[in-house]
Scaffold this active site. Sequence first.
Site, PDB file in Angstrom:
ATOM      1  N   THR A   1     -27.258  46.370 -85.317  1.00 36.83           N
ATOM      2  CA  THR A   1     -27.563  44.939 -85.479  1.00 36.83           C
ATOM      3  C   THR A   1     -29.045  44.834 -85.787  1.00 36.83           C
ATOM      4  OG1 THR A   1     -25.895  44.344 -83.838  1.00 36.83           O
ATOM      5  CG2 THR A   1     -27.554  42.683 -84.352  1.00 36.83           C
TER       6      THR A   1
ATOM      7  N   LYS B   1     -23.257  38.419 -88.329  1.00 43.07           N
ATOM      8  CA  LYS B   1     -23.430  38.872 -86.938  1.00 43.07           C
ATOM      9  C   LYS B   1     -24.389  37.944 -86.178  1.00 43.07           C
ATOM     10  CE  LYS B   1     -23.838  41.700 -83.370  1.00 43.07           C
ATOM     11  NZ  LYS B   1     -22.785  42.004 -82.435  1.00 43.07           N
TER      12      LYS B   1
ATOM     13  N   LYS C   1     -32.186  39.946 -77.914  1.00 45.01           N
ATOM     14  CA  LYS C   1     -32.457  40.559 -79.229  1.00 45.01           C
ATOM     15  C   LYS C   1     -31.746  39.772 -80.340  1.00 45.01           C
ATOM     16  CE  LYS C   1     -31.186  44.454 -82.099  1.00 45.01           C
ATOM     17  NZ  LYS C   1     -30.439  45.695 -82.275  1.00 45.01           N
TER      18      LYS C   1
HETATM   19  P1  NAD Z   1     -28.431  52.780 -77.642  1.00 48.01           P
HETATM   20  O1  NAD Z   1     -29.875  52.584 -77.325  1.00 48.01           O
HETATM   21  O2  NAD Z   1     -27.501  53.216 -76.577  1.00 48.01           O
HETATM   22  O3  NAD Z   1     -28.279  53.801 -78.878  1.00 48.01           O
HETATM   23  C1  NAD Z   1     -29.182  53.910 -79.939  1.00 48.01           C
HETATM   24  C2  NAD Z   1     -29.398  55.381 -80.169  1.00 48.01           C
HETATM   25  O4  NAD Z   1     -30.239  55.571 -81.320  1.00 48.01           O
HETATM   26  C3  NAD Z   1     -30.116  56.070 -78.993  1.00 48.01           C
HETATM   27  O5  NAD Z   1     -29.299  57.110 -78.499  1.00 48.01           O
HETATM   28  C4  NAD Z   1     -31.421  56.587 -79.613  1.00 48.01           C
HETATM   29  O6  NAD Z   1     -31.840  57.814 -79.085  1.00 48.01           O
HETATM   30  C5  NAD Z   1     -31.001  56.721 -81.073  1.00 48.01           C
HETATM   31  N1  NAD Z   1     -32.140  56.774 -81.981  1.00 48.01           N
HETATM   32  C6  NAD Z   1     -33.240  55.972 -82.035  1.00 48.01           C
HETATM   33  N2  NAD Z   1     -34.045  56.351 -83.036  1.00 48.01           N
HETATM   34  C7  NAD Z   1     -33.466  57.424 -83.628  1.00 48.01           C
HETATM   35  C8  NAD Z   1     -33.822  58.270 -84.712  1.00 48.01           C
HETATM   36  N3  NAD Z   1     -34.957  58.103 -85.376  1.00 48.01           N
HETATM   37  N4  NAD Z   1     -32.994  59.280 -85.033  1.00 48.01           N
HETATM   38  C9  NAD Z   1     -31.830  59.470 -84.357  1.00 48.01           C
HETATM   39  N5  NAD Z   1     -31.433  58.703 -83.308  1.00 48.01           N
HETATM   40  C10 NAD Z   1     -32.250  57.696 -82.961  1.00 48.01           C
HETATM   41  O7  NAD Z   1     -27.946  51.387 -78.279  1.00 48.01           O
HETATM   42  P2  NAD Z   1     -26.437  50.913 -78.502  1.00 48.01           P
HETATM   43  O8  NAD Z   1     -26.014  50.059 -77.376  1.00 48.01           O
HETATM   44  O9  NAD Z   1     -25.621  52.076 -78.942  1.00 48.01           O
HETATM   45  O10 NAD Z   1     -26.647  49.918 -79.738  1.00 48.01           O
HETATM   46  C11 NAD Z   1     -26.843  50.398 -81.065  1.00 48.01           C
HETATM   47  C12 NAD Z   1     -26.857  49.202 -82.001  1.00 48.01           C
HETATM   48  O11 NAD Z   1     -25.631  48.482 -81.878  1.00 48.01           O
HETATM   49  C13 NAD Z   1     -27.977  48.210 -81.706  1.00 48.01           C
HETATM   50  O12 NAD Z   1     -28.486  47.744 -82.930  1.00 48.01           O
HETATM   51  C14 NAD Z   1     -27.281  47.111 -80.929  1.00 48.01           C
HETATM   52  O13 NAD Z   1     -27.915  45.852 -81.059  1.00 48.01           O
HETATM   53  C15 NAD Z   1     -25.895  47.121 -81.570  1.00 48.01           C
HETATM   54  N6  NAD Z   1     -24.812  46.615 -80.726  1.00 48.01           N
HETATM   55  C16 NAD Z   1     -24.707  47.012 -79.429  1.00 48.01           C
HETATM   56  C17 NAD Z   1     -23.650  46.521 -78.652  1.00 48.01           C
HETATM   57  C18 NAD Z   1     -23.489  46.929 -77.201  1.00 48.01           C
HETATM   58  O14 NAD Z   1     -22.685  46.306 -76.493  1.00 48.01           O
HETATM   59  N7  NAD Z   1     -24.182  47.951 -76.730  1.00 48.01           N
HETATM   60  C19 NAD Z   1     -22.724  45.645 -79.214  1.00 48.01           C
HETATM   61  C20 NAD Z   1     -22.844  45.291 -80.559  1.00 48.01           C
HETATM   62  C21 NAD Z   1     -23.891  45.786 -81.311  1.00 48.01           C
END
Ligand code: NAD
Length: 294
Positions: free
Chosen positions: A93, A168, A243
Amino acid sequence: MTTIAFIGLGNMGGPMAANLVKAGHKVSGFDLVEASKAAAKASGVTIADSAAASAKGADVVITMLPAGKHVVSVWTDIVPEITKGALIIDCSTIDVDSARTAHGLASKAGLLSVDAPVSGGVGGATNATLTFMCGGDAKAFAAAKPVLEAMGKKIVHCGDPGAGQAAKICNNMILGISMIAVGEAFALAEKLGLSHQALFDVSSTSSGQCWSLTSYCPVPGPVPASPANNGYKPGFASALMVKDLTLAQDAASAAGAVTPLGKHAQELYKAFDAAGHGGVDFSGIIQHVRAMAK
Ligand code: NAD
């Protein structure tokens, strides 16, 4: 079988990559965090030494990262490694401008690209029941759809590059506002001596009906699976709602739209977050609403 690279194996990306493995794809992945890599490896993902190494030679590359700056930075690194004509999908997102910048990088390199943010949270990612909101041209969407179907149940083509992120942001602004509205109604009902169940029974079948009430009720009891029955454990953390509401406000300012309730919702969630509740499910905002009366 498709060769897929998956970059960003966190709370969402980890189980999404696992579902691609389950669907029979060959998945190579990368993350910065050791624990995320270990969990993905245990679910059958081959771990590469870098994002670029995982993307090299893949038919499809997927990113699932925290914010726009991460997506643009990772795409800048990996796009030169990806075979011309391959497909790159971002499921994070992020802001619409960064999504369009990322599409531009892909298009210059002769890649198909789709922005495909999701709705459904960690539960949807685990159970392969996510909704994907997609932006990109028709050819890119047609290529992405069968891959996304292994991770979700509803795949919607919203329009041109960036349209998935726009959908979204608008959807989550509705969600943030409606959850506060439902919380306020229960808080008022409590003061008026009306039981939670009575309000639920009326509003769930009346004009107050909405998803925040009937699927994600912010008081314990009427909807047994809602986080209110589990100490407001996320689910969808309030920090993520801040966010998304901030992305909506930024988009509204840039586009010249006026969203007064979205702005107020952002301020209420920010205050809840600042009080140390960023890790509480967003439906816990009812606690903040009740506290304002004291
Ligand atoms: P998270 O923080 O658990 O996962 C993100 C991952 O990206 C982390 O493991 C981090 O180490 C990795 N990362 C960051 N920079 C990196 C790089 N340069 N190279 C490789 N890996 C890298 O977050 P999440 O909950 O999995 O959310 C991910 C996305 O999905 C976000 O944009 C969030 O807004 C969206 N989202 C989350 C949810 C939810 O319920 N968690 C729901 C809908 C959308």
